[in-house]
Design a protein around this motif. Structure first.
Motif, PDB file in Angstrom:
ATOM      1  N   ALA A 299       0.841  -1.203   0.000  1.00 57.16           N
ATOM      2  CA  ALA A 299       0.000   0.000   0.000  1.00 57.16           C
ATOM      3  C   ALA A 299       0.876   1.254   0.000  1.00 57.16           C
ATOM      4  CB  ALA A 299      -0.911   0.008   1.229  1.00 57.16           C
ATOM      5  N   ARG A 300       1.859   1.264   0.873  1.00 56.60           N
ATOM      6  CA  ARG A 300       2.754   2.421   1.014  1.00 56.60           C
ATOM      7  C   ARG A 300       3.428   2.768  -0.310  1.00 56.60           C
ATOM      8  NH1 ARG A 300       7.573   0.541   4.250  1.00 56.60           N
ATOM      9  NH2 ARG A 300       8.124  -0.198   2.166  1.00 56.60           N
ATOM     10  N   ASP A 301       3.867   1.732  -1.018  1.00 59.79           N
ATOM     11  CA  ASP A 301       4.636   1.957  -2.243  1.00 59.79           C
ATOM     12  C   ASP A 301       3.792   1.835  -3.510  1.00 59.79           C
ATOM     13  OD1 ASP A 301       6.788   2.128  -0.510  1.00 59.79           O
ATOM     14  OD2 ASP A 301       7.317   0.006  -0.741  1.00 59.79           O
ATOM     15  N   CYS A 302       2.499   1.809  -3.359  1.00 64.42           N
ATOM     16  CA  CYS A 302       1.645   1.611  -4.540  1.00 64.42           C
ATOM     17  C   CYS A 302       1.578   2.917  -5.341  1.00 64.42           C
ATOM     18  CB  CYS A 302       0.239   1.164  -4.130  1.00 64.42           C
ATOM     19  SG  CYS A 302      -0.811   0.863  -5.558  1.00 64.42           S
ATOM     20  N   ARG A 303       2.439   2.997  -6.349  1.00 62.94           N
ATOM     21  CA  ARG A 303       2.508   4.245  -7.140  1.00 62.94           C
ATOM     22  C   ARG A 303       1.352   4.387  -8.115  1.00 62.94           C
ATOM     23  NH1 ARG A 303       6.187   3.804 -10.100  1.00 62.94           N
ATOM     24  NH2 ARG A 303       7.080   1.878  -9.317  1.00 62.94           N
ATOM     25  N   ARG A 304       0.515   3.359  -8.179  1.00 64.90           N
ATOM     26  CA  ARG A 304      -0.664   3.494  -9.019  1.00 64.90           C
ATOM     27  C   ARG A 304      -1.925   3.545  -8.155  1.00 64.90           C
ATOM     28  NH1 ARG A 304       0.164   0.773 -14.965  1.00 64.90           N
ATOM     29  NH2 ARG A 304       1.722   2.323 -15.574  1.00 64.90           N
ATOM     30  N   GLY A 305      -1.883   4.370  -7.129  1.00 62.82           N
ATOM     31  CA  GLY A 305      -3.070   4.460  -6.295  1.00 62.82           C
ATOM     32  C   GLY A 305      -2.920   5.468  -5.186  1.00 62.82           C
ATOM     33  N   GLN A 306      -3.859   5.417  -4.261  1.00 62.23           N
ATOM     34  CA  GLN A 306      -3.881   6.352  -3.143  1.00 62.23           C
ATOM     35  C   GLN A 306      -4.318   5.629  -1.865  1.00 62.23           C
ATOM     36  OE1 GLN A 306      -6.940   7.891  -5.405  1.00 62.23           O
ATOM     37  NE2 GLN A 306      -5.299   7.700  -6.917  1.00 62.23           N
ATOM     38  N   VAL A 307      -4.125   6.321  -0.749  1.00 72.39           N
ATOM     39  CA  VAL A 307      -4.785   5.951   0.502  1.00 72.39           C
ATOM     40  C   VAL A 307      -5.536   7.195   0.931  1.00 72.39           C
ATOM     41  CG1 VAL A 307      -4.492   5.248   2.902  1.00 72.39           C
ATOM     42  CG2 VAL A 307      -2.957   4.332   1.137  1.00 72.39           C
ATOM     43  N   LYS A 308      -6.824   7.051   1.225  1.00 68.21           N
ATOM     44  CA  LYS A 308      -7.607   8.249   1.549  1.00 68.21           C
ATOM     45  C   LYS A 308      -8.865   7.892   2.319  1.00 68.21           C
ATOM     46  CE  LYS A 308      -9.515   7.936  -3.127  1.00 68.21           C
ATOM     47  NZ  LYS A 308      -9.408   8.399  -4.511  1.00 68.21           N
ATOM     48  N   PHE A 309      -9.309   8.835   3.156  1.00 69.90           N
ATOM     49  CA  PHE A 309     -10.625   8.702   3.756  1.00 69.90           C
ATOM     50  C   PHE A 309     -11.639   9.176   2.723  1.00 69.90           C
ATOM     51  CE2 PHE A 309      -8.040   9.226   7.668  1.00 69.90           C
ATOM     52  CZ  PHE A 309      -8.502   8.134   8.395  1.00 69.90           C
ATOM     53  N   SER A 310     -12.776   8.513   2.710  1.00 74.00           N
ATOM     54  CA  SER A 310     -13.834   8.908   1.774  1.00 74.00           C
ATOM     55  C   SER A 310     -15.137   9.037   2.551  1.00 74.00           C
ATOM     56  CB  SER A 310     -13.968   7.830   0.692  1.00 74.00           C
ATOM     57  OG  SER A 310     -15.150   8.015  -0.047  1.00 74.00           O
ATOM     58  N   VAL A 311     -15.718  10.230   2.480  1.00 72.39           N
ATOM     59  CA  VAL A 311     -16.972  10.454   3.191  1.00 72.39           C
ATOM     60  C   VAL A 311     -18.084  10.723   2.183  1.00 72.39           C
ATOM     61  CG1 VAL A 311     -16.652  12.962   3.543  1.00 72.39           C
ATOM     62  CG2 VAL A 311     -18.077  11.668   5.113  1.00 72.39           C
ATOM     63  N   MET A 312     -19.204  10.071   2.405  1.00 77.69           N
ATOM     64  CA  MET A 312     -20.314  10.227   1.476  1.00 77.69           C
ATOM     65  C   MET A 312     -21.588  10.526   2.248  1.00 77.69           C
ATOM     66  SD  MET A 312     -21.418   7.646  -1.537  1.00 77.69           S
ATOM     67  CE  MET A 312     -19.888   7.785  -2.434  1.00 77.69           C
ATOM     68  N   HIS A 313     -22.296  11.545   1.763  1.00 81.89           N
ATOM     69  CA  HIS A 313     -23.492  11.980   2.469  1.00 81.89           C
ATOM     70  C   HIS A 313     -24.743  11.382   1.832  1.00 81.89           C
ATOM     71  CE1 HIS A 313     -21.520  14.891   5.177  1.00 81.89           C
ATOM     72  NE2 HIS A 313     -20.599  14.860   4.226  1.00 81.89           N
ATOM     73  N   PRO A 314     -25.819  11.325   2.609  1.00 78.14           N
ATOM     74  CA  PRO A 314     -27.071  10.770   2.082  1.00 78.14           C
ATOM     75  C   PRO A 314     -27.498  11.492   0.807  1.00 78.14           C
ATOM     76  CG  PRO A 314     -27.261  11.137   4.439  1.00 78.14           C
ATOM     77  CD  PRO A 314     -25.942  11.715   4.022  1.00 78.14           C
ATOM     78  N   GLY A 315     -28.108  10.744  -0.087  1.00 77.58           N
ATOM     79  CA  GLY A 315     -28.590  11.353  -1.330  1.00 77.58           C
ATOM     80  C   GLY A 315     -27.547  11.385  -2.431  1.00 77.58           C
TER      81      GLY A 315
END
Ligand code: OGA
Ligand code: MN
Length: 399
Positions: A299-315
């Motif tokens: 994960a740390r070295d995955c140069r073809r991606g990200q690590v991120k929080f994702s928040v999604m609201h209703p609707g």
């Protein structure tokens, strides 16, 4: 010798070209950007000369095109613009030369300028395939005008002209149709693209692919081969959740999803790693999460991606979309998961659970709905596809 020639005959274009090509060649051999920049300076000097001999047209044109291509390679798009202008002045009858300017503008993300240039091109050459597909592409990306985008993309693709049979155009045409609710037509386009091998399959439409990687929509923890690391994250899910919620409680840290993937609603992200690089500023706000990722090389070295929080609201509804590459898997760790949220990958729908992983290959078409009553929070962790070799992990270009 070229230096001597230039000194002796400073008004002769040929020696400047010779010097440019020699430096260009050396730059390749030595992999030196410094030499390349010198080469470019000599290309520029050569290109300033007026063309007076018809025999030199071809040579002038390829020197100009090479210069542009090398400037693009260096990311020096601004510097390429005057070269494009010289080429356009010298070859006013060539739509291809103008289309090259459009490509540079697109590469530097100047979609509006590209659009204006394309309008000029299409006035003179209304059936030019490359201009049509690029215009359609811009109508979708810049204006979200899916209707006209689909018309231009279709027309351009149907010319079959060189450059138009590109996965990106099939991809964008199909997506435009999906957003117009023309699912049957969209699938038809995806089928065409898959048959031309522009992307792996109707559902898996990534454009940056490595061969022979196992491809399936959902993955179990065991299948990833990263059980040990994933379990460690899972064991710490409460601490990760607390960090995510803390960041969420402050104004302005999460940023809007910027890729135009959202149909309606509210969907934000907070990035910790991107392209294999830690976002140090953001990691200060999530030290436990980042220290866990630090211990997880895939994960740390995955140069073809990200690590991120994702928040999604209703609707919220996220349009069907595909990630760019088959080289990663996407692990979602459920942190706050209300009722009424779901994720479709290819033909299967699943939902998140707090403290559990949901792992999928985001190069497959996926779509998300939040029809619940309160926000949903997950940590997204991209990991190298387990079948990639060490060599591939080291050398693949970042995305
Ligand atoms: C993704 C995606 C939406 C979400 O991870 O690729 O589209 O639920 N996620 O955050
Ligand atoms: Mn996605």
């Amino acid at each position: 010798m070229f230096d001597q020639l230039i000194r002796k005959y400073p008004h002769e274009p040929q020696s400047y070209l010779g010097k440019a090509q020699t430096l260009d060649h050396f730059a390749e051999l030595k992999q030196s950007n410094h030499l390349l920049m010198e080469a470019i300076e000599f290309y520029k000097k050569y290109l300033q000369f007026k063309l007076n001999d018809d025999n030199q047209q071809l040579e002038y044109r390829s020197a100009g095109e090479r210069c542009v291509e090398r400037l693009r390679f260096l990311g020096q798009y601004q510097q390429a613009l005057p070269i494009h202008q010289l080429l356009i002045e010298n070859f006013p009858q060539e739509s291809a030369i103008r289309n090259q300017l459009v490509v540079t503008l697109l590469m530097s993300n100047r979609l509006l300028d590209a659009k204006l240039e394309l309008q000029e091109i299409l006035k003179r050459w209304p059936h030019d395939g490359l201009a049509l597909v690029n215009y359609g592409f811009i109508l979708k990306q810049l204006d979200q005008d899916y209707h006209n985008a689909s018309i231009y993309l279709r027309q351009g693709i149907d010319t079959k002209e060189p450059g138009t049979q590109d996965g990106r155009y099939y991809f964008q045409l199909g997506e435009s149709l999906q957003r117009l609710n023309k699912q049957t037509q969209a699938v038809e386009v995806f089928r065409e693209g898959a048959e031309l091998k522009l992307f792996p399959s109707v559902y898996q439409r990534s454009l940056y692919n490595e061969r022979n990687l196992k491809a399936q929509p959902f993955w179990s923890i065991e299948e990833t081969t990263y059980e040990k690391f994933l379990k460690k994250l899972k064991d710490n899910w409460m601490a990760i959740k607390a960090e995510g919620q803390n960041i969420l409680s402050k104004e302005g840290y999460f940023t809007d999803e910027a890729e135009n993937l959202k149909n309606k609603g509210d969907w934000k992200q907070f990035e910790l790693y991107a392209r294999g690089q830690q976002r140090k500023d953001n990691c200060l706000k999530a030290p436990i999460t980042c220290s866990l990722i630090q211990q997880f090389p895939a994960a740390r070295d995955c140069r073809r991606g990200q690590v991120k929080f994702s928040v999604m609201h209703p609707g919220t509804h996220v349009w069907p979309h595909c990630g760019p590459t088959n080289c990663r898997l996407r692990a979602h760790l459920g942190l706050v998961v209300p009722e009424g949220t779901r994720l479709r990958v290819a033909e299967e729908e699943r939902t998140w659970q707090e403290g559990e992983f949901l792992i999928f290959d985001d190069s497959f078409e996926h779509e998300v709905w939040h029809e619940g009553k309160s926000l949903r929070l997950v940590l997204i962790i991209d990991i190298w596809h387990p079948q990639l070799t060490e060599q591939q992990r080291r050398t693949l270009s970042p995305i």
